[in-house]
Design a protein around this motif. Structure first.
Motif, short mmCIF file in Angstrom:
data_model
loop_
_atom_site.label_atom_id
_atom_site.label_comp_id
_atom_site.label_asym_id
_atom_site.label_seq_id
_atom_site.Cartn_x
_atom_site.Cartn_y
_atom_site.Cartn_z
N ARG A 1 -6.11 -49.76 -3.07
CA ARG A 1 -6.10 -49.34 -1.67
C ARG A 1 -6.49 -50.54 -0.82
O ARG A 1 -7.47 -51.22 -1.12
CB ARG A 1 -7.08 -48.19 -1.44
N LEU A 2 -5.71 -50.83 0.24
CA LEU A 2 -5.96 -52.03 1.03
C LEU A 2 -5.62 -51.78 2.51
O LEU A 2 -4.47 -51.46 2.84
CB LEU A 2 -5.10 -53.18 0.50
N PRO A 3 -6.61 -51.90 3.41
CA PRO A 3 -6.31 -51.78 4.85
C PRO A 3 -5.44 -52.95 5.30
O PRO A 3 -5.72 -54.10 4.95
CB PRO A 3 -7.70 -51.83 5.51
N LEU A 4 -4.41 -52.65 6.06
CA LEU A 4 -3.51 -53.68 6.55
C LEU A 4 -3.66 -53.87 8.06
O LEU A 4 -4.21 -53.00 8.75
CB LEU A 4 -2.05 -53.34 6.23
N GLN A 5 -3.16 -54.99 8.54
CA GLN A 5 -3.19 -55.31 9.97
C GLN A 5 -1.79 -55.65 10.45
O GLN A 5 -0.90 -56.00 9.66
CB GLN A 5 -4.11 -56.51 10.23
N GLU A 6 -1.61 -55.56 11.75
CA GLU A 6 -0.34 -55.94 12.33
C GLU A 6 -0.04 -57.40 11.97
O GLU A 6 -0.90 -58.27 12.06
CB GLU A 6 -0.39 -55.79 13.85
N GLY A 7 1.18 -57.67 11.53
CA GLY A 7 1.58 -59.02 11.16
C GLY A 7 1.45 -59.34 9.69
O GLY A 7 1.97 -60.37 9.23
N ASP A 8 0.77 -58.50 8.90
CA ASP A 8 0.65 -58.74 7.46
C ASP A 8 2.03 -58.69 6.81
O ASP A 8 2.89 -57.89 7.19
CB ASP A 8 -0.24 -57.69 6.80
N LEU A 9 2.23 -59.54 5.80
CA LEU A 9 3.45 -59.53 5.01
C LEU A 9 3.18 -58.85 3.68
O LEU A 9 2.17 -59.14 3.02
CB LEU A 9 3.94 -60.95 4.74
N VAL A 10 4.07 -57.96 3.27
CA VAL A 10 3.97 -57.28 1.98
C VAL A 10 5.20 -57.65 1.16
O VAL A 10 6.34 -57.41 1.58
CB VAL A 10 3.89 -55.75 2.14
N LEU A 11 4.97 -58.25 0.01
CA LEU A 11 6.05 -58.66 -0.89
C LEU A 11 5.98 -57.83 -2.16
O LEU A 11 4.93 -57.71 -2.78
CB LEU A 11 5.89 -60.15 -1.25
#
Length: 314
Positions: A216-226
């Protein structure tokens, strides 16, 4: 006189209440990802690219690159990406492992579109899809790794379920924030979901979906997910992946993001056929004391790339 004074006080109180209502309404309407008032839930801008070892089995339309398969899903509650890599050993028995991977991703995609799925438990998608396949009278035979990541749009938190040696990375501000752990029984023998003829049950790995690694990982605007199969990770070092994608940090224009996915696939393909490059796969072979001449590892390659974005006022 007292009644007149009481009336004036009552009027002033009503005025103050109206002012506070107006002020609070303005604050609520201007909030974005705070979870208060009018929401602007985040979403993923998603692209895909891939390449098959055998060019004849390569179709983005069919969500398949060789023995790899993938899917995207987007609902008001969740964004989901999934990739599966059919285990190539089945080809020695005349079985196309890509069919099993495609079947697995088909059912994961179907279950991800349910109204009550909010992205918090992608493992449930694997469990239910595995049961769906095995419950058929004549199930598709084969085995596959699987990696699912899902974004709960309400709290902008990513959840994952990864079984085997496909995987995912999250990049923030040009740096690696998180990378999944691969699961292997031995060198080049990943965890895998399997459906086999009974007479061959003892000759292959049959892992349970519950064995998948979850995070589980909080994300932010602009994060890249590969998200990618081992065709990428076995040929391109982590540092080179991060360096390549750093220039696409925060990119939300789909055409531009596509260039990032394309560059990774082209790079992985070029390095996979290099006889001299010390690939991550070659380093693993050394670690396991395996006889491998070095260089890259020709393989199917599938890359899913996404940017976390927030809707803007028109």
């Amino acid at each position: 006189m007292l009644s007149s004074l009481a009336g004036k006080l009552q009027g002033k109180t009503k005025f103050l209440i109206d002012v506070l209502k107006f002020y609070n309404t303005g604050l609520l309407q201007s909030s974005s990802m705070s979870g208060v008032g009018k929401r602007r839930d985040p979403f993923l801008v998603k692209v895909v690219q891939g390449r098959s070892r055998q060019r004849s089995i390569c179709s983005a339309k069919d969500n398949r690159y060789g023995e790899d398969s993938w899917f995207f899903s987007s609902t008001p509650k969740a964004e989901v990406m999934g990739v599966a890599d059919g285990v190539g050993g089945w080809s020695e028995l005349g079985i196309d492992a890509g069919l099993f991977a495609r079947e697995l991703m088909f059912w994961c995609s179907n279950y991800a579109k349910r109204e009550n799925f909010d992205g918090r438990k992608p493992l449930d998608l694997l469990i239910e899809s595995n049961s769906e396949i095995k419950g058929k009278t004549n199930p598709v035979v084969g085995s596959s790794t699987a990696c699912l990541v899902s974004l709960n749009r309400r709290d902008c938190t990513m959840h994952s379920a990864n079984l085997g040696d496909s995987g995912f990375m999250v990049i923030r501000n040009g740096r690696l924030l998180h990378r999944s752990e691969e699961q292997v029984h031995d060198f080049n023998s990943p965890y895998q979901l399997t459906v086999v003829p009974n007479e061959r049950l003892d000759n292959v790995y049959c892992d349970r979906p519950e064995s998948a690694d979850s995070s589980r990982l909080p994300l932010q605007e602009g994060d890249l997910v590969l998200l990618a199969t081992d065709g990428l990770f076995d040929n391109v070092p982590e540092s080179l992946i991060v360096k390549t994608l750093s220039k696409y940090q925060g990119v939300t224009r789909k055409e531009d993001l596509q260039l990032g996915a394309n560059s990774l696939v082209d790079m992985a393909r070029d390095l996979s056929i290099s006889p001299y490059f010390e690939s991550p796969f070659a380093l693993k072979a050394k670690f396991y004391d395996m006889d491998f001449p070095g260089g890259g590892k020709p393989d199917d390659i599938t890359v899913l790339l996404a940017t976390v974005a927030v809707p803007r006022d028109v």
